[in-house]
Structures are given as C-alpha cells and as structure tokens.
Scaffold this motif. Sequence first.
Motif, short mmCIF file in Angstrom:
data_model
loop_
_atom_site.label_atom_id
_atom_site.label_comp_id
_atom_site.label_asym_id
_atom_site.label_seq_id
_atom_site.Cartn_x
_atom_site.Cartn_y
_atom_site.Cartn_z
N ARG A 53 -23.22 -44.60 13.43
CA ARG A 53 -22.42 -43.41 13.07
C ARG A 53 -23.30 -42.34 12.42
O ARG A 53 -23.11 -41.15 12.66
CB ARG A 53 -21.27 -43.82 12.18
CG ARG A 53 -20.18 -44.60 12.94
CD ARG A 53 -19.04 -45.02 12.04
NE ARG A 53 -17.95 -45.60 12.81
CZ ARG A 53 -17.47 -46.83 12.63
NH1 ARG A 53 -17.99 -47.61 11.70
NH2 ARG A 53 -16.48 -47.26 13.38
N ASP A 55 -22.47 -40.07 23.75
CA ASP A 55 -21.44 -39.04 23.59
C ASP A 55 -21.84 -38.00 22.54
O ASP A 55 -21.35 -36.87 22.57
CB ASP A 55 -20.11 -39.68 23.20
CG ASP A 55 -19.48 -40.44 24.37
OD1 ASP A 55 -19.93 -40.25 25.51
OD2 ASP A 55 -18.54 -41.22 24.13
N LYS A 105 -15.34 -42.85 24.37
CA LYS A 105 -14.96 -42.62 22.99
C LYS A 105 -14.51 -43.93 22.36
O LYS A 105 -14.27 -44.92 23.04
CB LYS A 105 -13.83 -41.58 22.90
CG LYS A 105 -14.16 -40.27 23.60
CD LYS A 105 -15.32 -39.55 22.95
CE LYS A 105 -15.58 -38.20 23.58
NZ LYS A 105 -16.73 -37.52 23.00
N GLU A 106 -14.37 -43.91 21.02
CA GLU A 106 -14.02 -45.14 20.32
C GLU A 106 -12.66 -45.67 20.77
O GLU A 106 -12.42 -46.86 20.75
CB GLU A 106 -14.02 -44.90 18.81
CG GLU A 106 -15.40 -44.90 18.20
CD GLU A 106 -15.37 -44.94 16.69
OE1 GLU A 106 -16.37 -44.55 16.08
OE2 GLU A 106 -14.37 -45.38 16.12
N GLN A 139 -21.69 -44.49 21.84
CA GLN A 139 -21.49 -43.49 20.77
C GLN A 139 -22.64 -42.48 20.75
O GLN A 139 -22.41 -41.28 20.61
CB GLN A 139 -21.40 -44.20 19.40
CG GLN A 139 -20.29 -45.22 19.28
CD GLN A 139 -18.95 -44.69 19.74
OE1 GLN A 139 -18.47 -43.68 19.21
NE2 GLN A 139 -18.34 -45.35 20.70
N VAL A 175 -14.22 -50.40 18.78
CA VAL A 175 -15.24 -50.70 17.79
C VAL A 175 -15.39 -52.21 17.70
O VAL A 175 -14.39 -52.93 17.56
CB VAL A 175 -14.85 -50.13 16.41
CG1 VAL A 175 -15.90 -50.49 15.37
CG2 VAL A 175 -14.64 -48.63 16.49
N TRP A 235 -21.49 -50.66 22.58
CA TRP A 235 -20.72 -49.68 21.83
C TRP A 235 -21.64 -48.63 21.22
O TRP A 235 -21.39 -47.42 21.31
CB TRP A 235 -19.93 -50.38 20.72
CG TRP A 235 -19.19 -49.44 19.82
CD1 TRP A 235 -17.96 -48.91 20.01
CD2 TRP A 235 -19.66 -48.91 18.57
NE1 TRP A 235 -17.62 -48.07 18.96
CE2 TRP A 235 -18.66 -48.07 18.06
CE3 TRP A 235 -20.83 -49.09 17.82
CZ2 TRP A 235 -18.79 -47.40 16.86
CZ3 TRP A 235 -20.97 -48.41 16.62
CH2 TRP A 235 -19.96 -47.57 16.14
N ALA A 271 -25.24 -40.80 15.26
CA ALA A 271 -24.36 -39.98 16.08
C ALA A 271 -24.06 -38.65 15.41
O ALA A 271 -23.78 -37.65 16.09
CB ALA A 271 -23.07 -40.73 16.38
#
Length: 294
Positions: free
Chosen positions: A72, A28, A2-3, A25, A8, A21, A75
């Motif tokens: 993002r 997950d 997780k972040e 993401q 980040v 990274w 994700a």
Amino acid sequence: MKEDVLAVPGEGADLRTCLGWGGAQLRDAGVDDPRREARLLMAHVLRTDLAGLLARERIGDSERIAFLSAVRRRAAREPMAHITGRAGFWSLELETSPATLIPRADSETLIEALLDYRPAREQVGSVLDLGTGTGCLLLAALSEYRGAWGVGVDIAPDAARLAARNARQAGLDGRCVMLAADWASSIRGTFDVVFSNPPYIPRGDLAGLMPDVREYEPARALDGGRDGLDAYRALTEALPLLLAHDGVAIFEIGIGQEHSMPSLARQSGLEIVDIRADLGGIPRAVLMRHRRDA
C-alpha cells in the motif's frame, strides 16, 4: 484489478496469492515492473532475496500484514528505498531516508569517470563531496582509492548523520568525516577530487517530476533555481580554492546543462576536461580542472 475484484489476502494466504495481489495493486497504481517490485517487497519482509523466495510457499500472518502495508505504501508511490530503508550504489549497500536523495545508478557515471581519469589508485589522496546526501559518491570513491581520505558535506544535519552511519557500516569511517555545513563554507585546504551532485532541476519543472520523487524526496536537493544552475554558479566560484593543482572536479548535471557548464567554468578559471554520458546516453558527469593556459 481493484481490491474489490482481487480480494485482499486474508489469514492463511500463501505467498503466491499475496504476490498476485501485490502485483495487481502496484500495476493499477502505475508502478513500473509491478510483479518484480511486489517480489522485492516480499523479499524485504521475509529478510531474504529474490532467489530465497523460491524456497518459500507459506508466510506467517505477521509477515502477510507487513507485506500488505508495504504494498500500500508503494502503491501510494512512496519510493522503494524509503520502504526498505536501503539502496545499492556501486559496490555498497547504503541506508536511506527522506532526508536525502535516493542514490541512483546514473550517478555511478561520476565514479566511472574518476576511475578512467585517475586509473592509478595512488593518484588520489583526498576527496571532497559537496552535498553528500547518503555519502554514496564519497564512500564509493574511498572504496576504490584505498589510500585516500575524504570529507562529506551536507547542509542538512540529518543527511550528514545518515552519511556518517553509512561510512561506519561500510567500514570507512576511519578515513572520512561528514559535516553539516553550507557547501564549502567550513572547508579549508585543497583536494585531489571534488564531487558534487547538486540540485539541478529548474524550479518550473518540479511539478512535472514523477510522484515518487516530487512528493517524497527533499525539495532542497532538487530545486536548482529558475534555470537549474544556481548551485553550479556557487560551486564553480568556490572550486579554485578547493581543487589541488592537478585536481579534478566531477559534477553531476541534468539534461541540457552540458551547454552551460563551459562558460561557468571559464568564469572561475576552470576548463572542462570531459563530459560523460550515463547508460541512457544522457550527458551526466562533467569533469573540470584548473585552466591550463597555452
């Protein structure tokens, strides 16, 4: 991770750190092949290809921010083609948007079927694509049959405009027109080839689709009615007036629908020529023509 475990990437982070990274993401979030998708997003941001990433070590801060935003979005299960605005189909690179379905490799089965059924390029002079979306089927066919012209129809004006842009970008706009209309309601005349990839998902199955599809692609292009066959009923009824005497219609179908198509074809004076499976072995393309009485 997780972040809060994998931080980040901040200003000055190198390409490898950002990719690590991004891959975490996407993993997950349940995205298939997350490392590759992270690399594709980075290549998009850097305006290069996967091979071009090998020559890069560092990225600028604006590129880092753009990459974080793209990861993002993916994700959240937004389709890759919506983030990049592009998708490959056959030999073409096409613009995409939320106005249409994203072209998929399974649909290339329809082009392969046409090439096998009409191997002589002079045998196809005209092509109609009903529900054209990005224009992928029509434009792929015109790229192979260089003496042919075509018409693409989509009920959504935004989709018809997108298909027209793709035709221009492919250098095929002089050989086709894209119309906003309800199926063949505005079409007169007959065609050597009639394509369609209509909505074929039974309405009760829509909720079970992958979120990438269910939440981001247009419902009108997915919802085939109670049994998934609503569009096929309308299309097969219209086909006798659209198909040239020796013409062929090639429709994409969903899982199990190969069992329903013969009766729909017979009711409209048509017959099934062949049913082709995609690379996964699923019947995907049904070929129809005017019925030839013994």
